[in-house]
Design an enzyme around this catalytic site. Structure first.
Site, PDB file in Angstrom:
ATOM      1  CG  HIS A 154      -1.983  -1.050   1.197  1.00  0.00           C
ATOM      2  ND1 HIS A 154      -2.904  -1.187   0.178  1.00  0.00           N
ATOM      3  CD2 HIS A 154      -2.249  -2.062   2.079  1.00  0.00           C
ATOM      4  CE1 HIS A 154      -3.698  -2.229   0.433  1.00  0.00           C
ATOM      5  NE2 HIS A 154      -3.318  -2.773   1.569  1.00  0.00           N
ATOM      6  CG  ASP A 190      -2.851  -8.479   0.769  1.00  0.00           C
ATOM      7  OD1 ASP A 190      -2.172  -8.861   1.738  1.00  0.00           O
ATOM      8  OD2 ASP A 190      -3.852  -7.725   0.874  1.00  0.00           O
ATOM      9  CG  HIS A 192      -6.690  -5.360   1.620  1.00  0.00           C
ATOM     10  ND1 HIS A 192      -6.165  -6.225   2.565  1.00  0.00           N
ATOM     11  CD2 HIS A 192      -7.894  -4.945   2.088  1.00  0.00           C
ATOM     12  CE1 HIS A 192      -7.014  -6.312   3.587  1.00  0.00           C
ATOM     13  NE2 HIS A 192      -8.073  -5.553   3.313  1.00  0.00           N
TER      14      HIS A 192
HETATM   15 ZN   LIG Z   1      -4.273  -7.177   2.691  1.00  0.00          ZN
END
Ligand SMILES: [Zn+2]
Length: 334
Positions: A154, A190, A192
């Protein structure tokens, strides 16, 4: 398979995160890494490759912020961990402000990723673990594992978020390019979307980014990871997003991963970096897919059968009692 981890990666331990309208306990805890090390039966200490590989991806002002923000926070009379409360969303004006709250907004994606005095050291060694596992692959290993904690996908070139500070997959990808690899692919599985990795390579055609993840219409990070995001400029077509609905099980996940692997095969990478999150597991406390522990070996065999050298970097996974078994299942597939 060789696995790399440094105990200094455990020191980062924020007390809380802002989530769904309130403060909750920080989910990305040191015990995650301890559970994985236990399941692996130990891990090798990484070699210190220095800061240059980090600065090849990350903005120097951002790196300075990671190092100095906790002291500035304390100097401003604050208790607890560094967290922003104002974000320049309308236009990211990159002007030189000195107040800690302005810096925290400028260099942050969310309020879920507080900084502590130990964050920089932990993130630094997380990056070194990725670089050391890359070195193992460069030396001829078919696959290697980096226990990157804190995770990375991220984090963008100049911002933290989603428990991530230094983008370990991107740092390894850039290091592979700088060491002579012509083309590098990143497969992000993942739960996300890896918005930071996508952002870093958005306009580049030499690093292919493919991600299978929960539909951002319902899940963090919301604004990135939609199917129509394909990169731009030289990078147009070098980003592939395959969002899936909550409750997804192995069959649909495996089919989406196969689509990603087909695209990566057409790209023809010299090395594949896998951003692996075990938060796709059916019992994960913050996610909503339905993969079983044995499914990870299936997914890994599909990846391994393509024949590329593979560097696996750890991303998310928050069901600590199952985390070691899930990671062990995945690595066994190689
Ligand atoms: Zn994640």
């Amino acid at each position: 398979m060789r696995g790399f981890f440094d105990p200094r990666q455990l020191a980062h331990a924020p007390k809380r995160e802002f989530h769904n309208g309130g403060w909750t306990d920080y989910a990305e805890v040191p015990a995650r890494a301890e559970a994985i090390v236990a399941a692996l039966g130990g891990a090798e200490a990484p070699t210190d490759h220095g800061e240059a590989a980090i600065l090849a991806v990350h903005d120097a002002g951002y790196v300075d912020f990671l190092k100095t923000a906790p002291a500035k926070w304390a100097a401003a009379g604050r208790d607890g961990d560094v967290v922003g409360y104002v974000w320049p969303v309308v236009a990211r004006r990159k002007i030189d402000l000195t107040r800690i709250d302005a810096l925290a907004g400028r260099y942050s994606l969310d309020a879920a990723t507080p900084l502590t005095a130990d964050t920089w050291t932990a993130a630094y060694w997380s990056a070194q673990s990725a670089l050391s596992a890359l070195a193992a692959v460069q030396a001829g290993d078919r696959a290697a594992f980096a226990l990157c904690r804190p995770p990375g996908h991220h984090a963008g070139a100049d911002y933290l978020g989603g428990y991530c500070h230094l983008n370990t997959a991107a740092i390894a990808a850039q290091a592979a390019r700088d060491a002579g690899a012509t083309r590098v692919a990143i497969l992000d599985i993942d739960y996300h979307h890896g918005n930071g990795t996508q952002d870093i390579f958005w306009a580049r055609g030499d690093v292919f980014y493919a991600s299978v993840h929960a539909d951002p219409a319902t899940d963090y990070p919301f604004y990135w990871g939609h199917a129509d995001e394909i990169g731009e400029g030289l990078g147009e077509g070098a980003t592939l997003n395959l969002p899936l609905p909550q409750e997804t099980t192995l069959a649909a996940f495996r089919a989406a991963q196969a689509t990603a692997l087909d695209a990566i095969a057409r790209f023809g990478p010299d090395v594949l970096i896998v951003s692996f999150g075990a938060d796709t597991w059916e019992g994960d406390p913050i996610s909503h897919f339905r993969l079983a522990t044995a499914d990870y070996a299936v997914l890994a065999r599909d990846i391994a059968s393509a024949g590329w050298p593979v560097l696996v970097v750890m991303e998310g996974g928050y069901a600590i009692p199952a985390l070691g078994a899930n990671l062990a299942s995945f690595l066994a597939g190689f």
